[in-house]
Design a protein around this motif. Structure first.
Motif, short mmCIF file in Angstrom:
data_model
loop_
_atom_site.label_atom_id
_atom_site.label_comp_id
_atom_site.label_asym_id
_atom_site.label_seq_id
_atom_site.Cartn_x
_atom_site.Cartn_y
_atom_site.Cartn_z
N HIS A 172 79.40 -50.47 -47.87
CA HIS A 172 79.87 -49.41 -46.89
C HIS A 172 79.44 -48.85 -45.88
O HIS A 172 78.00 -48.48 -46.72
CB HIS A 172 80.94 -48.98 -47.25
CG HIS A 172 81.78 -48.65 -48.92
ND1 HIS A 172 81.88 -49.94 -49.72
CD2 HIS A 172 83.43 -48.93 -48.41
CE1 HIS A 172 83.01 -50.24 -50.57
NE2 HIS A 172 84.20 -49.75 -49.56
N ASP A 187 87.66 -45.87 -50.83
CA ASP A 187 87.84 -46.87 -49.49
C ASP A 187 87.56 -48.29 -49.68
O ASP A 187 86.44 -48.54 -50.02
CB ASP A 187 86.63 -46.58 -49.06
CG ASP A 187 85.99 -47.04 -47.29
OD1 ASP A 187 87.25 -48.29 -47.04
OD2 ASP A 187 85.98 -46.81 -46.77
N SER A 221 99.86 -53.14 -41.43
CA SER A 221 99.06 -54.08 -40.19
C SER A 221 99.26 -54.94 -39.34
O SER A 221 98.92 -54.91 -38.46
CB SER A 221 98.02 -54.32 -41.51
OG SER A 221 97.17 -52.70 -41.61
N THR A 231 97.03 -44.37 -41.67
CA THR A 231 97.96 -45.66 -42.43
C THR A 231 99.60 -45.41 -41.45
O THR A 231 100.83 -46.09 -41.87
CB THR A 231 98.22 -46.04 -43.62
OG1 THR A 231 98.44 -44.64 -44.32
CG2 THR A 231 96.75 -46.84 -44.34
N ASN A 249 88.70 -51.07 -48.16
CA ASN A 249 89.04 -51.67 -47.29
C ASN A 249 88.76 -53.27 -48.15
O ASN A 249 87.57 -53.24 -48.28
CB ASN A 249 88.37 -50.93 -46.10
CG ASN A 249 88.46 -52.19 -45.35
OD1 ASN A 249 88.53 -53.07 -44.93
ND2 ASN A 249 88.73 -51.61 -43.61
N TYR A 276 85.68 -45.86 -35.83
CA TYR A 276 86.12 -46.56 -36.71
C TYR A 276 86.62 -47.64 -35.16
O TYR A 276 87.46 -47.55 -34.23
CB TYR A 276 87.34 -46.48 -37.41
CG TYR A 276 87.53 -46.00 -38.22
CD1 TYR A 276 86.48 -45.89 -39.68
CD2 TYR A 276 87.24 -44.08 -38.61
CE1 TYR A 276 86.53 -45.43 -40.91
CE2 TYR A 276 86.26 -43.66 -39.45
CZ TYR A 276 85.87 -43.71 -40.25
OH TYR A 276 85.88 -43.28 -41.64
N LEU A 335 93.71 -52.17 -41.83
CA LEU A 335 93.42 -53.43 -42.26
C LEU A 335 91.64 -54.31 -41.16
O LEU A 335 91.73 -54.40 -40.63
CB LEU A 335 93.75 -54.59 -43.09
CG LEU A 335 94.86 -54.10 -43.77
CD1 LEU A 335 95.65 -55.72 -44.41
CD2 LEU A 335 94.41 -53.44 -45.16
N LEU A 377 97.45 -46.83 -49.04
CA LEU A 377 96.27 -48.25 -48.86
C LEU A 377 97.44 -49.49 -48.94
O LEU A 377 97.27 -50.53 -47.45
CB LEU A 377 95.46 -48.77 -50.15
CG LEU A 377 93.82 -47.87 -50.16
CD1 LEU A 377 93.75 -47.66 -51.41
CD2 LEU A 377 93.63 -47.88 -49.13
N MET A 417 93.36 -41.80 -44.90
CA MET A 417 94.73 -43.06 -44.50
C MET A 417 95.64 -42.51 -44.73
O MET A 417 96.08 -42.91 -43.56
CB MET A 417 93.76 -43.28 -46.56
CG MET A 417 92.17 -43.76 -46.28
SD MET A 417 92.60 -45.24 -44.67
CE MET A 417 93.57 -47.02 -45.67
#
Length: 283
Positions: free
Chosen positions: A218, A196, A15, A77, A198, A145, A86, A8, A73
Motif C-alpha cells: 500500500h 483497504d 466496477s 463505490t 484493494n 487515485y 477496483l 467493497l 470508499m
C-alpha cells in the motif's frame, strides 16, 4: 467495518460497468460525513505496530486518512462515481496537520471528490479528507487515485496534470538511514488494520488481474512507515509524498532522508525509487 465491507462488495460489482476516460465524466455530489467519535484504542495500536509509530502521543499524521477510508470508499463505490474502484492506484498524497490531534479527541470526518484530471496513463481523481475537532479544522489531506486505461482523454472538462511536488533533493542522492525487509503478506496485514483491501495488495493472483506480477505494498503504508522512521512530527506543517513505482512484495527497501528531515525517499533494488517525500516544518 460492516459498511466498509458492503462498499467493497458494491465496488466489485459496479466496477465492470464503469468506463474510465469518458469525456462527459463528472464528479459525484455530496460530502459523506462521520459524526465526531473518539479513536478506538485497539485498531490504533494495531496500526501503529505495523507502521512503526510509537504507542503514545498524538495520532500518527496518516491515521485520520485511515479513519476516513470507509467514507472515501462509500463515495468511490457509489453509482455516481465515474471511475471503477477496483484497480485504482494511489499516486500521491498531501497532508496538512493544523494541530496535533490526541487519540481521545472526537474526530468529525468529511470526504469529497475535488477534481478529475487527465493523466498520461489514464484518469486521476483527487479526493479530499477533512478532520475536525469541536468544529475546528484540525487536519486535512488530498490524494490522487489513478484509473489506468489506454485513452487518456480530458475528464470533467479539465486536462491538468497532477499537482507538482515541491522541489527536493534527488531521491538517489539522499543518504540511506534504514533498510526494511517487507514480507509477502504485508498487503494483507495492512489491509486488515486499514480496511483497504484493494485486490492489487492482497495476493499475486488478484494483483495480476490488474497488470502487476505480484501483490504490491500500500502506498499509505510506505509513507506512514517513512514518517514513523522520521520520528517527532510536532513541527511538521505539511507533507507531500509521490508514489513513483510499486513495491512488489516481498521486497527489501531502503529508507533515505536528509539531515534536516525535509526530504525522504524509499528506494528498492538497484536504486529504483518507489516514493519521494517533502516535509515543511515550522521555523
Amino acid at each position: 467495518m460492516t459498511s466498509l465491507s458492503a462498499s467493497l462488495v458494491r465496488g466489485a460489482l459496479s466496477s465492470p460497468f464503469k468506463r474510465a476516460g469518458r469525456p462527459d465524466a463528472a464528479l459525484p455530489p455530496g460530502r459523506p460525513t462521520r459524526a465526531a467519535a473518539p479513536v478506538a484504542p485497539g485498531p490504533l495500536a494495531a496500526y501503529g505496530r505495523i507502521c512503526g509509530f510509537t504507542e503514545t502521543g498524538p495520532l500518527p499524521l496518516t491515521y485520520p486518512h485511515v479513519q476516513a477510508f470507509p467514507l472515501t470508499m462509500r463515495l468511490m463505490t457509489g453509482r455516481a462515481f465515474p471511475l471503477p474502484v477496483l484497480g485504482l492506484v494511489h499516486t500521491w498524497i498531501e497532508i496538512t496537520p493544523h494541530r496535533a490531534v490526541q487519540p481521545a479527541e472526537p474526530l468529525e470526518l468529511t470526504v469529497y471528490a475535488e477534481e478529475l484530471t487527465a493523466h498520461r496513463r489514464g484518469t486521476e481523481v483527487t479526493m479530499a479528507t477533512e478532520a475536525r475537532v469541536a468544529g475546528e479544522l484540525a487536519w486535512e489531506s488530498r490524494s490522487g487515485y489513478l484509473s489506468r486505461h489506454r485513452q487518456a482523454a480530458p475528464a470533467g472538462g479539465r486536462a491538468t496534470a497532477s499537482p507538482a511536488p515541491a522541489p527536493v533533493p534527488a531521491a538517489e542522492e539522499l543518504p540511506a538511514r534504514a533498510e526494511w525487509r517487507l514480507p509477502g503478506d504485508l498487503g494483507r496485514r495492512y489491509g486488515a488494520v486499514s480496511g483497504d483491501r484493494n485486490p492489487i495488495h492482497l495476493h499475486p493472483l488478484t494483483a495480476r488481474l490488474f497488470g502487476f506480477p505480484r501483490a504490491i505494498a500500500h502506498g499509505m503504508w510506505t509513507v506512514a512507515r517513512c514518517l514513523a522512521e522520521a520520528g517527532d512530527a510536532a513541527d511538521i506543517r505539511s507533507v507531500r509524498a509521490e508514489f513513483k513505482a510499486p513495491v512488489l512484495l516481498p521486497a527489501t527497501v531502503t529508507y533515505a532522508a536528509d539531515a534536516a528531515g525535509s526530504a525522504f525517499a524509499l528506494r528498492g533494488a538497484e536504486g529504483r525509487v518507489h516514493l519521494t517525500g517533502a516535509v515543511t516544518r515550522s521555523a
